[in-house]
Design a protein around this motif. Structure first.
Motif, short mmCIF file in Angstrom:
data_model
loop_
_atom_site.label_atom_id
_atom_site.label_comp_id
_atom_site.label_asym_id
_atom_site.label_seq_id
_atom_site.Cartn_x
_atom_site.Cartn_y
_atom_site.Cartn_z
N LEU A 82 -2.95 7.24 -9.86
CA LEU A 82 -2.45 6.58 -8.58
C LEU A 82 -1.72 5.46 -9.05
O LEU A 82 -2.06 4.43 -9.88
CB LEU A 82 -3.55 6.22 -7.23
CG LEU A 82 -4.26 7.54 -6.98
CD1 LEU A 82 -5.19 7.04 -6.04
CD2 LEU A 82 -3.15 8.40 -6.23
N LYS A 83 -0.50 5.28 -8.42
CA LYS A 83 0.42 4.27 -8.70
C LYS A 83 0.14 3.06 -7.67
O LYS A 83 0.30 3.58 -6.58
CB LYS A 83 1.94 4.50 -8.94
CG LYS A 83 2.69 3.18 -9.28
CD LYS A 83 4.20 3.77 -9.23
CE LYS A 83 5.06 2.58 -9.31
NZ LYS A 83 6.44 2.84 -9.29
N THR A 84 -0.03 1.91 -7.98
CA THR A 84 -0.45 0.99 -7.10
C THR A 84 0.64 0.07 -7.03
O THR A 84 1.26 -0.44 -8.03
CB THR A 84 -1.69 0.18 -7.07
OG1 THR A 84 -1.66 -0.43 -8.21
CG2 THR A 84 -2.96 1.03 -6.96
N TYR A 85 1.03 -0.80 -5.73
CA TYR A 85 2.21 -1.43 -5.55
C TYR A 85 1.72 -2.99 -5.23
O TYR A 85 0.44 -3.07 -4.58
CB TYR A 85 3.18 -1.07 -4.57
CG TYR A 85 3.66 0.19 -4.91
CD1 TYR A 85 4.71 0.32 -5.49
CD2 TYR A 85 3.22 1.58 -4.41
CE1 TYR A 85 5.54 1.51 -5.66
CE2 TYR A 85 3.61 2.62 -4.91
CZ TYR A 85 4.90 2.68 -5.42
OH TYR A 85 5.52 3.82 -5.71
N LYS A 86 2.25 -4.15 -5.64
CA LYS A 86 2.09 -5.43 -5.35
C LYS A 86 2.28 -5.34 -3.78
O LYS A 86 3.46 -4.98 -3.39
CB LYS A 86 2.91 -6.33 -6.04
CG LYS A 86 2.57 -6.34 -7.54
CD LYS A 86 3.30 -7.40 -8.39
CE LYS A 86 3.00 -7.57 -9.88
NZ LYS A 86 3.47 -8.61 -10.40
N PRO A 87 1.61 -6.22 -2.96
CA PRO A 87 1.79 -6.34 -1.79
C PRO A 87 2.73 -7.22 -1.15
O PRO A 87 2.51 -8.35 -0.62
CB PRO A 87 0.42 -6.66 -1.17
CG PRO A 87 -0.26 -7.43 -2.31
CD PRO A 87 0.23 -6.86 -3.47
N VAL A 88 4.01 -6.84 -1.67
CA VAL A 88 5.08 -7.64 -1.16
C VAL A 88 5.48 -7.70 0.38
O VAL A 88 6.01 -8.80 0.86
CB VAL A 88 6.50 -7.44 -1.98
CG1 VAL A 88 7.66 -8.24 -1.59
CG2 VAL A 88 6.11 -7.54 -3.38
N THR A 89 5.13 -6.51 0.80
CA THR A 89 5.19 -6.37 2.50
C THR A 89 3.97 -5.84 2.85
O THR A 89 3.11 -5.30 2.14
CB THR A 89 6.51 -5.53 2.70
OG1 THR A 89 6.35 -4.05 2.39
CG2 THR A 89 7.82 -5.94 2.07
N PRO A 90 3.91 -5.96 4.12
CA PRO A 90 2.48 -5.31 4.58
C PRO A 90 2.40 -3.79 4.49
O PRO A 90 1.24 -3.42 4.19
CB PRO A 90 2.62 -5.56 6.05
CG PRO A 90 3.27 -6.81 6.12
CD PRO A 90 4.30 -6.57 5.28
N GLY A 91 3.56 -3.13 4.47
CA GLY A 91 3.38 -1.71 4.41
C GLY A 91 2.91 -1.37 2.96
O GLY A 91 2.72 -0.39 2.55
N HIS A 146 -1.74 -1.48 0.93
CA HIS A 146 -2.50 -0.38 0.57
C HIS A 146 -1.79 1.04 0.07
O HIS A 146 -2.51 2.07 0.20
CB HIS A 146 -3.34 0.04 1.96
CG HIS A 146 -4.46 -1.18 2.24
ND1 HIS A 146 -5.08 -1.78 1.36
CD2 HIS A 146 -4.00 -2.19 3.46
CE1 HIS A 146 -5.73 -2.82 1.99
NE2 HIS A 146 -5.15 -2.98 3.16
N LEU A 147 -0.59 0.68 -0.03
CA LEU A 147 0.10 2.06 -0.80
C LEU A 147 -0.49 2.64 -2.17
O LEU A 147 -0.30 1.99 -3.07
CB LEU A 147 1.51 1.74 -0.74
CG LEU A 147 2.39 2.92 -1.09
CD1 LEU A 147 2.36 4.16 -0.03
CD2 LEU A 147 3.94 2.42 -1.20
N ARG A 148 -0.60 3.78 -2.12
CA ARG A 148 -1.09 4.56 -3.44
C ARG A 148 -0.19 5.87 -3.57
O ARG A 148 -0.18 6.44 -2.57
CB ARG A 148 -2.56 4.87 -3.53
CG ARG A 148 -3.40 3.58 -3.09
CD ARG A 148 -3.53 2.86 -4.48
NE ARG A 148 -4.69 1.62 -3.99
CZ ARG A 148 -4.12 0.54 -3.36
NH1 ARG A 148 -2.87 0.31 -3.21
NH2 ARG A 148 -5.08 -0.30 -3.52
N ARG A 149 0.47 5.84 -4.65
CA ARG A 149 1.18 7.23 -4.77
C ARG A 149 0.79 7.84 -6.07
O ARG A 149 0.28 7.50 -7.11
CB ARG A 149 2.75 6.91 -4.92
CG ARG A 149 3.18 6.75 -3.55
CD ARG A 149 4.62 6.57 -3.53
NE ARG A 149 5.35 6.32 -2.09
CZ ARG A 149 6.28 6.06 -1.99
NH1 ARG A 149 7.30 5.59 -3.03
NH2 ARG A 149 6.81 5.81 -0.73
N PRO A 150 0.53 9.39 -6.01
CA PRO A 150 0.16 9.97 -7.15
C PRO A 150 1.19 9.86 -8.35
O PRO A 150 2.41 9.90 -8.02
CB PRO A 150 -0.14 11.33 -6.80
CG PRO A 150 0.83 11.43 -5.46
CD PRO A 150 0.93 10.25 -4.92
#
Length: 114
Positions: free
Chosen positions: A49-58, A61-65
């Motif tokens: 899973l690729k995680t993103y830095k929380p630059v925005t609220p959306g 908790h975004l995780r993408r395969p």
């Protein structure tokens, strides 16, 4: 922070009516390897899973395969079709829906799932 788990009744010690503090879970001797195997499985899934830095609220908790086997380039033109637009007009060419028309040319990918 805290993890809650439902424990089967067989894991609890015999509880007398006088002492409730004695009801502590007792784990089997071979439960430690099971826990380690579960943690290893979780670590493997975390790598996919690729995680993103929380630059925005959306993005918090975004995780993408991660799918490295997929083609990352532009679609091959021979495998696409032109998407024809109507521009809000009917068969006679009269405008029947307002505010529709223009925009960028679009193409549809042809996907073969065989």
């Amino acid at each position: 922070m805290f993890s809650l788990r439902a424990l089967p009744l067989s894991t609890l010690r015999n509880v007398s009516s006088r002492s409730f503090h004695a009801a502590l879970p007792t784990y089997a001797k071979n439960s430690a390897p099971k826990v380690q195997s579960v943690l290893a499985t979780l670590n493997v899934k975390a790598d996919r899973l690729k995680t993103y830095k929380p630059v925005t609220p959306g993005l918090r908790h975004l995780r993408r395969p991660v799918s490295p086997h997929l083609y990352e380039g532009r679609p091959i033109r021979a495998l696409t079709l032109a998407k024809r637009k109507k521009g809000g007009r009917n068969a006679l060419g009269k405008i029947t829906v307002r505010h529709i028309g223009g925009g960028h040319k679009r193409r549809i990918r042809i996907v073969d799932f065989m």
